[in-house]
Write an enzyme that holds these catalytic residues in place. Structure first.
Site, PDB file in Angstrom:
ATOM      1  CG  ASP A   1      -4.296  -9.078   1.798  1.00  0.00           C
ATOM      2  OD1 ASP A   1      -4.943  -9.027   2.948  1.00  0.00           O
ATOM      3  OD2 ASP A   1      -4.337  -8.203   0.929  1.00  0.00           O
TER       4      ASP A   1
ATOM      5  CG  ASP B   1      -2.805  -5.008  -1.154  1.00  0.00           C
ATOM      6  OD1 ASP B   1      -2.794  -4.737   0.046  1.00  0.00           O
ATOM      7  OD2 ASP B   1      -4.288  -5.545  -1.395  1.00  0.00           O
TER       8      ASP B   1
ATOM      9  CG  ASP C   1       0.086  -4.619   3.379  1.00  0.00           C
ATOM     10  OD1 ASP C   1      -0.419  -4.984   4.401  1.00  0.00           O
ATOM     11  OD2 ASP C   1      -0.732  -4.732   2.549  1.00  0.00           O
TER      12      ASP C   1
END
Length: 919
Positions: free
Chosen positions: A359, A660, A664
């Site tokens: 990310d 997070d 995901d």
């Protein structure tokens, strides 16, 4: 419209279908409309289809719908019981073989051997159980994400209820700071902004307004919807519930995550393969030896004893325990590097990673928006400082300036501070922002200039920001009359401005000036900056205050370039990945220009950026080809991430995926190792992960990779060392048998060597420091055996050498004193193996390169093994137990001299190979 990939996958499982929660007999919600279509309607159409109105549902209708649709809760995966976690520790093939060996030992009259093996197996299982259960206790998930309470309007009255009681058609009130309790269609909004990062990955809050949207609008752009599990960060509003529980976007992704099965780690697969090989070898050698003995007309009972001895010799009984202890120690080391490992093998898997899908926000960047440049008609100013601390300078070129001495810059900062709802606070642990990150960045910039809202008068009027207007206005009393302070998209403000402030003079805004400013705005945006403009206007007396009358004839003040700055250590971490042969792919829900600019600043080489729409337009083969050169993926969804993992896995990659949010979770579970964020990660992400990144820092992942590589190297070291020792035992027993000698080692002596002597030194090998070039090597092939062809050769040669030395010692004494001869062979083999363990400290570097005392644990283990062997040789009760006899100092000296060439040969071999490699 939400991709059919996710929808069909969920339908096929039979686990989820639109508007079905817990009971197969439940009926669809009013209107029977597919969940993905609600955003295409107007507020009135939504109310009509769900049979609700401004007064909400009646209490009776709400109760009836609760019976029909079920509670607004997530269906969770049943957590494993303590017994299930404990029994899972016995799945290893090697453990099964040890249990079989214990059973055979018991059947042939060796209960002590059987008990010793079983004790090791049980202790190993208890250690693994303890580590995994503690990690599971620390990370409880799914049910915590939905809010516990919600404010609804039923029968025209506001009431607070348990959020589990929400039903489709309920009218829910939203306030700043609250979590959204279900999927809602927004019917009223006042400055309403929602943080959807847990669901979409988008770092910026999303403005919400009750407008219908065209079909095909992506999830991240559905501004008329608020989704369960997201948070209201500004304003207030109301929404009609269109989905609850498992039929929410949150629930659908959670359901998809539950369908993804865990895969065995590379180490687990290799250990199972090694266990199967050793089991077959043990069986084959034992049968062959018994057959040879019977042909030599030896007694059947003696040959059973020989067969058991051989089986015990082949299987490294201490290996599972040493692997488990090494991984457990590695977990503690990784925790010091901010990596919380949830499952033992995951720490080693991290060392095998060949691709890190990471990310952006908060992992590669600080997750703290900051103003870095301000462009006014009179000057361009750089702003220094990091984070939300109000410390920094304003620079023109390299020269600091007083921002309040520049009238244009002062007015710009004054306007963005007043036209703002964010608040800067100093709390324990540092400065933090209450409000949206973008507004917070403007407040911090003003604070760096010494400005605050403490003495500001009360606002007289506000025109709120939304995605249609793209601007916000707050009217305050001025020195004479009222002043409108406006902020928003700079191109929108320029279109409504007729003048601009240059220095302390207001001048006309010509078309040429407007075009020049638009070009500079585009330049800021292409550089990855989020651009926000400001304007103001003294309002003439008697003006009727409406959006159109107030927000015209503005005086343009300039614009700010705002960025979530990269973490300073992230660039070095990416460089380390490059030198270690690890690909880094940035996967983010953010804007492609912003993502690409951050990648460029971090040194992440990429041929442009691919969006989620681009991914959907590519075939799997085309996407696989693009991923070799394009390392930035933006505007992606949960199903996009799963597809990327599948494609990378097809090319034999070992994939680490960070995440997070709820979106995901499926990818975290599917990846070789899923890494959840510890600070901003949701409980669902943590539950789906193998590892939690305590500080949300990409550099900590790279540190974890280094630790994982060290762990694997050490596991390979002691596995090969133990096998070379076992081959030595095997050669000694079989060689003595073929030469017609008595049994050279009894089973209990072999077990002592394998569990105590070899176990201590092998565990110390597991503490060996990482080699200097550990992050300059390419990732290992996950399909490669822990015993490569060269390793087999080295293990075989050294093992045969140890075995022949043992036979040599035994053959010269057995006719004189069998007990003393067997003790010399027993002790000699231990001393030879202690020399040999030093060979396995490194497969490439001689001792003088790695440092003889660089692993003090190994030195203590060698000395401890010698001390224990001395006790076995001289303490009467241990002599009886292990069948030993006292040795003289000369005997010990002879054995030490005989073993020394084992170490010298290893050192010479490594020195020669190292010189050849350098050349």
């Amino acid at each position: 419209m939400r991709s059919l990939y996710l929808f069909i996958a969920l339908r096929k499982t039979g686990n989820i279908c639109p508007c079905r929660l817990e009971n197969p007999a439940e009926t669809p919600p009013a209107g029977g409309r597919p969940l993905a279509d609600w955003y295409t309607l107007s507020a009135e159409e939504v109310r009509r289809e769900l049979g609700t109105g401004p007064a909400g549902l009646s209490p009776g209708e709400a109760d009836e719908r609760l019976q029909r649709y079920g509670k607004n809760v997530l269906r969770e995966e049943a957590r494993e019981t303590r017994l299930q976690v404990f029994l899972r520790q016995f799945k290893s093939v090697l453990i099964v073989i040890l249990v079989i060996a214990a059973a055979i030992s018991f059947l042939v009259g060796e209960p002590v051997d059987a008990a010793a093996i079983l004790i090791i197996v049980v202790l190993n299982a208890l250690l693994g159980f303890s580590q995994e259960w503690q990690a599971g206790e620390a990370i409880e998930a799914l049910k915590k994400m939905l809010v516990q309470r919600a404010v609804v309007v039923r029968g025209g009255e506001r009431q607070e209820i348990d959020a589990a009681g929400l039903v489709p058609g309920d009218l829910v009130a939203l306030e700043m700071g609250e979590r959204v309790p279900a999927d809602l269609f927004i019917v009223e909004a006042t400055s309403l902004e929602v943080d959807e990062a847990p669901l979409t990955g988008e770092s910026s809050p999303v403005d919400k307004a009750p407008d219908s949207l065209p079909a095909g609008t992506t999830l991240a752009e559905r501004s008329n919807m608020a989704f369960a599990g997201t948070t209201v960060v500004n304003g207030r509003g109301r929404g009609v519930v269109v989905a609850t529980g498992m039929t929410t976007e949150f629930g659908m992704i959670a359901g998809l995550s539950q369908r993804v099965e865990d895969e065995a780690t590379p180490l687990a697969r290799q250990m199972d393969r090694l266990g199967r090989d050793l089991g077959l070898i043990a069986l084959g050698i034992a049968v062959l030896a018994v057959a040879v003995g019977l042909l030599q007309q030896r007694e059947l009972l003696e040959m059973f004893l020989v067969g058991v001895s051989l089986a015990v010799a082949v299987i490294p009984e201490g290996l599972p325990a040493v692997v488990t202890l090494t991984l457990a120690i590695g977990i503690k080391n990784m925790m010091r590097r901010n990596c919380l490992i949830r499952h033992l093998p995951a720490s080693e898997t991290l060392g095998a990673v060949s691709v890190i899908c990471t990310d952006k926000t908060g992992t590669l960047t600080r997750n703290e928006m900051a103003v870095v440049r301000v462009k006014t008609p009179g000057a361009e100013v750089a702003v220094t400082g990091t984070g939300y601390a109000p410390d920094g300078e304003f620079l023109v070129g390299e020269n600091p300036i007083d921002p309040l001495a520049d009238p244009g810059l002062q007015q710009f900062l004054h306007t963005v501070l007043l036209c703002n709802h964010a608040t800067l606070k100093l709390e324990e642990g540092g400065w933090r922002i209450l409000g949206t990150p973008t507004e917070g960045a403007l407040v911090v910039a003003a604070a760096k200039a010494g400005l605050s809202r403490e003495d500001a008068p009360e606002a007289a009027k506000e025109f709120s920001f939304n995605s249609t207007r793209k601007r916000m206005t707050i009217v305050y009393p001025g020195e004479g009359d009222f002043v409108a302070h406006v902020k928003g998209a700079p191109e929108v403000l320029l279109a409504r401005s007729s003048r601009l402030l240059r220095g302390d003079s207001v001048v006309p805004l010509t078309d040429d000036l407007r075009d020049a400013l638009l070009a500079e705005i585009a330049g800021y945006a292409s550089g990855g900056l989020r651009v926000l403009g400001a304007a103001y206007r003294p309002l003439p007396e008697g003006l009727e205050w409406t959006e159109e009358t107030v927000e015209e004839d503005l005086i343009f003040l300039g614009f700010a370039g705002i960025v979530d700055p990269p973490r300073p250590e992230a660039a070095e971490a990416i460089r380390l990945c490059r030198s270690a042969g690890i690909d880094v792919i940035m996967i983010t829900g953010d804007n492609p220009l912003t993502a690409y600019a951050i990648a460029r600043d971090l040194g992440l080489s990429s041929e442009g950026a691919l969006t989620g729409a681009d991914l959907e337009a590519l075939t799997d083969d085309e996407l696989a080809s693009r991923l070799r050169t394009t390392k930035v993926l933006s505007r992606v969804t949960a199903e996009h991430k799963l597809r990327v993992i599948d494609i990378l896995a097809r090319e034999r990659a070992v994939i680490a995926m960070t995440g997070d949010g709820v979106n995901d979770a499926p990818a975290l579970k599917k990846a070789s190792i899923g890494i959840a964020m510890g600070i901003k990660g949701t409980d669902v992400a943590k539950e789906s992960s193998d590892m939690v990144l305590v500080d949300d820092n990409f550099a900590s992942i790279v540190a974890g990779v280094e630790e994982g590589r060290r762990e694997y190297d050490n596991i390979a070291r002691f596995t090969r060392y133990l096998l070379s020792s076992n081959i030595g035992e095997l050669v000694a027993i079989v060689g003595a048998l073929l030469l017609g000698l008595p049994l050279i080692l009894i089973p209990v002596q072999i077990l002592w060597i394998n569990l105590v002597t070899d176990g201590l030194t092998a565990l110390a090998l597991g503490l060996e420091p990482a080699e200097q070039d550990v992050m300059q090597r390419r990732p290992r092939d996950p399909g490669e055996s822990i015993l490569t062809r060269n390793a087999y050769l080295v293990v075989l040669i050294l093992g045969v050498w140890l075995g022949l030395l043992t036979i040599y010692v035994f053959s010269g004494l057995y006719q004189v004193d069998l007990d003393r001869a067997r003790t010399m062979a027993f002790t000699g083999l231990i001393i030879f193996e202690l020399y040999n363990v030093l060979n396995f400290r490194s497969f490439r570097f001689p001792l003088h390169r790695i440092g003889f005392f660089s692993n003090p644990a190994l030195i203590f283990a060698i000395l401890g093994s010698l001390a224990l062997q001395a006790l076995v040789v001289y303490v009467p009760i241990l002599q009886t137990f292990l069948g030993t006899a006292p040795l003289t100092p000369a005997d010990w000296g002879l054995l030490a001299l005989l073993g020394l060439p084992v170490l010298i040969a290893g050192e010479v071999y490594k020195a020669v190979m190292l010189r050849a490699t350098v050349r």
